[in-house]
Design a protein around this motif. Structure first.
Motif, PDB file in Angstrom:
ATOM      1  N   CYS A  66       0.836  -1.217   0.000  1.00 38.76           N
ATOM      2  CA  CYS A  66       0.000   0.000   0.000  1.00 38.76           C
ATOM      3  C   CYS A  66       0.860   1.252   0.000  1.00 38.76           C
ATOM      4  O   CYS A  66       0.548   2.228  -0.695  1.00 38.76           O
ATOM      5  N   ASP A  67       1.972   1.229   0.772  1.00 37.79           N
ATOM      6  CA  ASP A  67       2.871   2.388   0.803  1.00 37.79           C
ATOM      7  C   ASP A  67       3.514   2.618  -0.557  1.00 37.79           C
ATOM      8  O   ASP A  67       3.684   3.768  -0.985  1.00 37.79           O
ATOM      9  N   LEU A  68       3.900   1.528  -1.244  1.00 38.87           N
ATOM     10  CA  LEU A  68       4.462   1.678  -2.588  1.00 38.87           C
ATOM     11  C   LEU A  68       3.451   2.325  -3.525  1.00 38.87           C
ATOM     12  O   LEU A  68       3.803   3.201  -4.330  1.00 38.87           O
ATOM     13  N   ALA A  69       2.212   1.901  -3.445  1.00 34.69           N
ATOM     14  CA  ALA A  69       1.183   2.476  -4.317  1.00 34.69           C
ATOM     15  C   ALA A  69       0.883   3.918  -3.943  1.00 34.69           C
ATOM     16  O   ALA A  69       0.674   4.771  -4.819  1.00 34.69           O
ATOM     17  N   LYS A  70       0.853   4.207  -2.635  1.00 33.78           N
ATOM     18  CA  LYS A  70       0.487   5.554  -2.177  1.00 33.78           C
ATOM     19  C   LYS A  70       1.596   6.569  -2.421  1.00 33.78           C
ATOM     20  O   LYS A  70       1.368   7.619  -3.004  1.00 33.78           O
ATOM     21  N   PHE A  71       2.787   6.253  -1.923  1.00 35.67           N
ATOM     22  CA  PHE A  71       3.834   7.266  -1.866  1.00 35.67           C
ATOM     23  C   PHE A  71       4.804   7.201  -3.044  1.00 35.67           C
ATOM     24  O   PHE A  71       5.284   8.230  -3.510  1.00 35.67           O
ATOM     25  N   ALA A  72       5.106   6.013  -3.539  1.00 30.03           N
ATOM     26  CA  ALA A  72       6.050   5.891  -4.637  1.00 30.03           C
ATOM     27  C   ALA A  72       5.357   5.887  -5.986  1.00 30.03           C
ATOM     28  O   ALA A  72       6.026   5.824  -7.014  1.00 30.03           O
ATOM     29  N   ARG A  73       4.022   5.929  -5.982  1.00 27.12           N
ATOM     30  CA  ARG A  73       3.233   5.900  -7.223  1.00 27.12           C
ATOM     31  C   ARG A  73       3.626   4.702  -8.079  1.00 27.12           C
ATOM     32  O   ARG A  73       3.739   4.781  -9.284  1.00 27.12           O
ATOM     33  N   PHE A  74       3.839   3.586  -7.382  1.00 25.91           N
ATOM     34  CA  PHE A  74       4.216   2.337  -8.026  1.00 25.91           C
ATOM     35  C   PHE A  74       3.055   1.847  -8.881  1.00 25.91           C
ATOM     36  O   PHE A  74       1.920   1.805  -8.427  1.00 25.91           O
ATOM     37  N   ALA A  75       3.335   1.491 -10.115  1.00 33.56           N
ATOM     38  CA  ALA A  75       2.288   1.030 -11.029  1.00 33.56           C
ATOM     39  C   ALA A  75       1.908  -0.407 -10.677  1.00 33.56           C
ATOM     40  O   ALA A  75       2.750  -1.298 -10.656  1.00 33.56           O
ATOM     41  N   ILE A  76       0.630  -0.598 -10.390  1.00 35.32           N
ATOM     42  CA  ILE A  76       0.119  -1.923 -10.033  1.00 35.32           C
ATOM     43  C   ILE A  76      -1.003  -2.252 -11.008  1.00 35.32           C
ATOM     44  O   ILE A  76      -1.875  -1.417 -11.267  1.00 35.32           O
ATOM     45  N   ASP A  77      -0.970  -3.459 -11.551  1.00 30.15           N
ATOM     46  CA  ASP A  77      -2.027  -3.841 -12.483  1.00 30.15           C
ATOM     47  C   ASP A  77      -3.312  -4.160 -11.702  1.00 30.15           C
ATOM     48  O   ASP A  77      -3.275  -4.417 -10.499  1.00 30.15           O
ATOM     49  N   PRO A  78      -4.476  -4.125 -12.377  1.00 34.50           N
ATOM     50  CA  PRO A  78      -5.752  -4.337 -11.685  1.00 34.50           C
ATOM     51  C   PRO A  78      -5.843  -5.671 -10.939  1.00 34.50           C
ATOM     52  O   PRO A  78      -6.484  -5.751  -9.894  1.00 34.50           O
ATOM     53  N   GLU A  79      -5.190  -6.726 -11.461  1.00 35.93           N
ATOM     54  CA  GLU A  79      -5.227  -8.016 -10.765  1.00 35.93           C
ATOM     55  C   GLU A  79      -4.564  -7.933  -9.393  1.00 35.93           C
ATOM     56  O   GLU A  79      -5.079  -8.459  -8.406  1.00 35.93           O
ATOM     57  N   HIS A  80      -3.413  -7.265  -9.348  1.00 30.61           N
ATOM     58  CA  HIS A  80      -2.714  -7.130  -8.068  1.00 30.61           C
ATOM     59  C   HIS A  80      -3.469  -6.191  -7.116  1.00 30.61           C
ATOM     60  O   HIS A  80      -3.428  -6.371  -5.901  1.00 30.61           O
TER      61      HIS A  80
END
Length: 194
Positions: free
Chosen positions: A142-156
């Motif tokens: 969640c932190d990677l997605a929130k703060f690093a704007r890490f690209a996550i595909d819809p499945e993940h």
């Protein structure tokens, strides 16, 4: 008797005889009774409606922290479908942190992930401590997605929501010992409902 005695006596003030008055109007009681009866019916109907409403309001129970968290996680699925990983990471992380705070009385929302996990590891008797490894991985994602704007595909993203939901479901119900302790303070002991 003399005929003069039969004549009416007229005083200096005027005649003593008055004309006949008309009938005196006596008000009817029915309009007053109808108004009183209507007011009484209106008051009783209002009291019955208030009683019914209060009974219904008492039946509505507050949602548990697990129910609130699961609702938030379900609504976060829209963010996964729209492909918004940063918003999804924030919403899912906040839902889990708010759940942990409400359910286990741990200050979770305003701490970093490391501080939060450190508190979990220091409280070994907490039911959350058994889930600290998976919770740590989840919050790091969640932190990677929130703060690093890490690209996550819809499945993940959907897998993140599923992981959060399984954590909430696994820890959502209070242990049976806790329910018995709470019920014994009320004067009776009941078995835990699942």
């Amino acid at each position: 008797m003399t005929p003069a005695a039969l004549l009416p006596v007229v005083s200096a003030a005027g005649p003593d005889i008055h004309d006949i008055r008309g009938p005196i109007a006596i008000p009817s009681v029915w309009p007053v009774l109808l108004i009183v009866a209507g007011a009484l019916v209106f008051t009783l109907a209002g009291a019955a409606a208030a009683y019914w409403l209060l009974r219904r309001l008492r039946r509505v129970r507050a949602k548990t922290p697990a129910e609130r968290a699961l609702e938030r996680l379900e609504s976060a699925r829209v963010l996964a479908r729209d492909g918004r990983p940063a918003d999804l990471g924030a919403e899912v992380s906040d839902a889990v942190r708010d759940y942990v705070q409400a359910r286990f009385e741990l200050r979770a929302p305003h701490r970093t992930t490391e501080e939060f996990l450190h508190e979990l590891l220091s409280a070994r008797e907490s039911p959350v401590a058994a889930h600290s490894a998976s919770l740590g991985e989840f919050l790091a994602a969640c932190d990677l997605a929130k703060f690093a704007r890490f690209a996550i595909d819809p499945e993940h993203m959907l897998a993140m929501i599923d992981a959060a939901e399984s954590f909430v479901r696994a820890t959502g119900a209070p242990p049976a010992a806790e329910i018995r302790r709470l019920d014994s303070t009320a004067g009776h002991v009941e078995e835990a409902r699942t």
